[in-house]
Write a protein that holds these residues in place. Structure first.
Motif, PDB file in Angstrom:
ATOM      1  N   ASN A 184       0.869  -1.169   0.000  1.00 38.11           N
ATOM      2  CA  ASN A 184       0.000   0.000   0.000  1.00 38.11           C
ATOM      3  C   ASN A 184       0.908   1.221   0.000  1.00 38.11           C
ATOM      4  O   ASN A 184       2.000   1.184   0.588  1.00 38.11           O
ATOM      5  CB  ASN A 184      -0.906  -0.018   1.243  1.00 38.11           C
ATOM      6  N   PRO A 185       0.516   2.333  -0.650  1.00 44.69           N
ATOM      7  CA  PRO A 185       1.400   3.509  -0.698  1.00 44.69           C
ATOM      8  C   PRO A 185       1.860   3.994   0.672  1.00 44.69           C
ATOM      9  O   PRO A 185       3.002   4.445   0.820  1.00 44.69           O
ATOM     10  CB  PRO A 185       0.530   4.562  -1.395  1.00 44.69           C
ATOM     11  N   PHE A 186       1.006   3.911   1.689  1.00 43.90           N
ATOM     12  CA  PHE A 186       1.377   4.397   3.019  1.00 43.90           C
ATOM     13  C   PHE A 186       2.248   3.397   3.784  1.00 43.90           C
ATOM     14  O   PHE A 186       2.900   3.767   4.761  1.00 43.90           O
ATOM     15  CB  PHE A 186       0.131   4.703   3.846  1.00 43.90           C
ATOM     16  N   LEU A 187       2.233   2.142   3.356  1.00 47.36           N
ATOM     17  CA  LEU A 187       3.016   1.123   4.055  1.00 47.36           C
ATOM     18  C   LEU A 187       4.439   1.026   3.540  1.00 47.36           C
ATOM     19  O   LEU A 187       5.299   0.403   4.172  1.00 47.36           O
ATOM     20  CB  LEU A 187       2.343  -0.250   3.919  1.00 47.36           C
ATOM     21  N   GLY A 188       4.720   1.624   2.375  1.00 50.34           N
ATOM     22  CA  GLY A 188       6.043   1.501   1.803  1.00 50.34           C
ATOM     23  C   GLY A 188       6.223   0.166   1.101  1.00 50.34           C
ATOM     24  O   GLY A 188       5.279  -0.613   0.939  1.00 50.34           O
ATOM     25  N   SER A 189       7.445  -0.129   0.700  1.00 48.54           N
ATOM     26  CA  SER A 189       7.705  -1.334  -0.098  1.00 48.54           C
ATOM     27  C   SER A 189       8.288  -2.487   0.714  1.00 48.54           C
ATOM     28  O   SER A 189       8.544  -3.559   0.163  1.00 48.54           O
ATOM     29  CB  SER A 189       8.672  -0.997  -1.236  1.00 48.54           C
ATOM     30  N   ASN A 190       8.487  -2.296   2.011  1.00 50.29           N
ATOM     31  CA  ASN A 190       9.143  -3.328   2.825  1.00 50.29           C
ATOM     32  C   ASN A 190       8.317  -3.723   4.035  1.00 50.29           C
ATOM     33  O   ASN A 190       8.862  -4.038   5.094  1.00 50.29           O
ATOM     34  CB  ASN A 190      10.515  -2.841   3.285  1.00 50.29           C
ATOM     35  N   CYS A 191       6.997  -3.720   3.875  1.00 49.43           N
ATOM     36  CA  CYS A 191       6.104  -4.079   4.975  1.00 49.43           C
ATOM     37  C   CYS A 191       5.803  -5.573   4.917  1.00 49.43           C
ATOM     38  O   CYS A 191       5.214  -6.056   3.944  1.00 49.43           O
ATOM     39  CB  CYS A 191       4.817  -3.267   4.882  1.00 49.43           C
ATOM     40  N   TYR A 192       6.210  -6.297   5.941  1.00 44.35           N
ATOM     41  CA  TYR A 192       6.050  -7.752   5.953  1.00 44.35           C
ATOM     42  C   TYR A 192       5.502  -8.231   7.291  1.00 44.35           C
ATOM     43  O   TYR A 192       5.793  -7.638   8.338  1.00 44.35           O
ATOM     44  CB  TYR A 192       7.390  -8.452   5.720  1.00 44.35           C
ATOM     45  N   ILE A 193       4.735  -9.293   7.231  1.00 43.73           N
ATOM     46  CA  ILE A 193       4.411 -10.090   8.410  1.00 43.73           C
ATOM     47  C   ILE A 193       5.259 -11.344   8.307  1.00 43.73           C
ATOM     48  O   ILE A 193       5.114 -12.135   7.370  1.00 43.73           O
ATOM     49  CB  ILE A 193       2.918 -10.439   8.469  1.00 43.73           C
ATOM     50  N   GLY A 194       6.165 -11.521   9.241  1.00 45.76           N
ATOM     51  CA  GLY A 194       7.175 -12.567   9.123  1.00 45.76           C
ATOM     52  C   GLY A 194       8.363 -12.047   8.340  1.00 45.76           C
ATOM     53  O   GLY A 194       8.283 -11.028   7.651  1.00 45.76           O
ATOM     54  N   SER A 195       9.474 -12.727   8.439  1.00 47.18           N
ATOM     55  CA  SER A 195      10.699 -12.295   7.769  1.00 47.18           C
ATOM     56  C   SER A 195      11.564 -13.501   7.447  1.00 47.18           C
ATOM     57  O   SER A 195      11.258 -14.630   7.837  1.00 47.18           O
ATOM     58  CB  SER A 195      11.473 -11.331   8.677  1.00 47.18           C
ATOM     59  N   LYS A 196      12.669 -13.260   6.758  1.00 53.77           N
ATOM     60  CA  LYS A 196      13.594 -14.346   6.443  1.00 53.77           C
ATOM     61  C   LYS A 196      14.185 -14.947   7.716  1.00 53.77           C
ATOM     62  O   LYS A 196      14.399 -16.153   7.798  1.00 53.77           O
ATOM     63  CB  LYS A 196      14.701 -13.853   5.527  1.00 53.77           C
ATOM     64  N   SER A 197      14.450 -14.108   8.695  1.00 50.28           N
ATOM     65  CA  SER A 197      15.043 -14.601   9.937  1.00 50.28           C
ATOM     66  C   SER A 197      13.996 -15.092  10.933  1.00 50.28           C
ATOM     67  O   SER A 197      14.315 -15.871  11.834  1.00 50.28           O
ATOM     68  CB  SER A 197      15.887 -13.493  10.589  1.00 50.28           C
ATOM     69  N   ASN A 198      12.763 -14.650  10.791  1.00 48.01           N
ATOM     70  CA  ASN A 198      11.680 -15.055  11.694  1.00 48.01           C
ATOM     71  C   ASN A 198      10.410 -15.315  10.881  1.00 48.01           C
ATOM     72  O   ASN A 198       9.437 -14.562  10.958  1.00 48.01           O
ATOM     73  CB  ASN A 198      11.438 -13.963  12.738  1.00 48.01           C
ATOM     74  N   PRO A 199      10.410 -16.386  10.085  1.00 46.74           N
ATOM     75  CA  PRO A 199       9.283 -16.634   9.182  1.00 46.74           C
ATOM     76  C   PRO A 199       8.075 -17.245   9.885  1.00 46.74           C
ATOM     77  O   PRO A 199       8.169 -17.721  11.020  1.00 46.74           O
ATOM     78  CB  PRO A 199       9.870 -17.626   8.179  1.00 46.74           C
ATOM     79  N   ILE A 200       6.951 -17.226   9.187  1.00 46.94           N
ATOM     80  CA  ILE A 200       5.795 -18.043   9.566  1.00 46.94           C
ATOM     81  C   ILE A 200       6.091 -19.461   9.082  1.00 46.94           C
ATOM     82  O   ILE A 200       6.466 -19.657   7.924  1.00 46.94           O
ATOM     83  CB  ILE A 200       4.518 -17.514   8.898  1.00 46.94           C
ATOM     84  N   ILE A 201       5.940 -20.442   9.947  1.00 45.55           N
ATOM     85  CA  ILE A 201       6.210 -21.835   9.563  1.00 45.55           C
ATOM     86  C   ILE A 201       4.890 -22.583   9.461  1.00 45.55           C
ATOM     87  O   ILE A 201       4.239 -22.880  10.464  1.00 45.55           O
ATOM     88  CB  ILE A 201       7.126 -22.546  10.580  1.00 45.55           C
ATOM     89  N   LEU A 202       4.474 -22.877   8.240  1.00 42.09           N
ATOM     90  CA  LEU A 202       3.243 -23.624   8.004  1.00 42.09           C
ATOM     91  C   LEU A 202       3.537 -25.122   8.017  1.00 42.09           C
ATOM     92  O   LEU A 202       4.503 -25.576   7.389  1.00 42.09           O
ATOM     93  CB  LEU A 202       2.637 -23.223   6.658  1.00 42.09           C
ATOM     94  N   ARG A 203       2.692 -25.869   8.722  1.00 43.13           N
ATOM     95  CA  ARG A 203       2.836 -27.331   8.783  1.00 43.13           C
ATOM     96  C   ARG A 203       1.474 -27.958   8.466  1.00 43.13           C
ATOM     97  O   ARG A 203       0.767 -28.438   9.350  1.00 43.13           O
ATOM     98  CB  ARG A 203       3.320 -27.768  10.168  1.00 43.13           C
TER      99      ARG A 203
END
Length: 313
Positions: A184-203
């Motif tokens: 979204n324009p107000f969120l910028g280009s680097n807005c994430y839920i989870g990250s490479k170092s702390n990802p969401i792990i789906l099982r």
């Protein structure tokens, strides 16, 4: 039939069922070559990855997996997003001892259409008693400024693949590390839920078992009941996961993270395991490999790659 061939086909069936779990949500659609016949679902299989090429057909056998879904949903804290068309593709190396490993395509395992977050930015963080956020909320009468898209991205190679769980129900099949990109324009280009170092792990696990069938083809994918390739089709399964935790948002707000707190507060993040869920509807899963990989030992991986390339239109 050789012992290795029998093991390979049993492992193939297990892997195919399991990997339907991947096919719900992913990164933006990427261009891929079109393949003929039975090879058609496997246009991103990493057949040229060194680990795949090195398989000999005796101790290790290479396979390609593709799994897709036209719909699903994911609940993260207080927010539920309906997902659209998605596809997962990976390479699987089946070992003679019954274990297996996963090889991801260079651009990642998962692709998918982006999903729209219900309520947009207004629903995600408004109203707010934070002055900076309040100023943003006042500008959101424009639908384009309010809209948020969410895209799930692979952030690593899947692990903990369990062949037996793939043909059963209510058992975790594989661990899939992902993050969700909010745009979204107000969120910028680097807005994430989870990250490479702390990802969401789906099982994910099977809630319902798929219907399955087997077909044979020539190396180039053309039909042949006595062909060198076999493909298993597992269709119509539903898969779920309610075990994963979700970390808080990061990088939201023009790269400075100024909106992180507002996003987390409204959506209920971070969210502990048990408060989130994933549902994958009507997965269509295919697995292909050499019918008798031991016959072409020690070059099974190379032969699979040659067959894949011969099917490119």
């Amino acid at each position: 039939m050789s012992l290795v061939s029998s093991r390979t086909r049993l492992a193939t069936l297990s892997a195919l069922t399991a990997l339907g779990a991947f096919a719900s949500i992913g990164t933006a659609t990427a261009s891929s070559p079109q393949l003929n016949g039975s090879w058609a679902p496997f246009d991103r299989c990493p057949v040229d990855a060194p680990a795949m090429l090195a398989t000999d057909g005796l101790d290790q056998s290479p396979q390609c997996v593709s799994s897709s879904s036209v719909s699903g949903s994911i609940k993260l804290g207080n927010t539920t997003v309906v997902t659209g068309r998605t596809n997962l593709q990976i390479g699987v190396i089946q070992n003679a001892d019954g274990t297996s490993s996963v090889v991801a395509p260079p651009a990642g395992s998962i692709i998918a259409d982006s999903a729209t977050v219900p309520g947009g930015l207004l629903g995600l963080m408004c109203p707010s008693d934070i002055p900076f956020i309040t100023d943003i909320c006042r500008q959101l009468s424009d639908a384009k400024l309010n809209k948020i898209t969410a895209t799930m991205e692979s952030v690593g190679t899947p692990s903990d693949f369990d062949q037996i769980a793939g043909v059963l129900t209510d058992m975790p099949i594989v661990a899939i590390p992902v993050r969700i990109h909010l745009e979204n324009p107000f969120l910028g280009s680097n807005c994430y839920i989870g990250s490479k170092s702390n990802p969401i792990i789906l099982r994910p696990s099977n809630k319902t078992a798929p219907d399955f069938a087997v077909e044979r083809s020539n190396g180039d994918g053309s039909p042949n009941e006595e062909g060198d390739m076999s493909r298993l089709n597992l269709l119509g399964s539903t898969q779920v996961d309610t075990t994963f935790a979700v970390p808080g948002a990061s990088g939201c707000g023009l790269g400075l993270g100024l909106v992180n707190g507002a996003v987390n507060l409204k959506t209920g993040l971070p969210s502990a395991a048990g408060r989130n869920s994933l549902t994958l509807n009507d997965t269509q899963t295919y697995l292909t490999g050499l019918y008798a990989p031991g016959v072409v030992a020690p070059d099974a991986g190379k032969v699979l790659s040659q067959n894949w390339h011969s099917a490119v239109k």
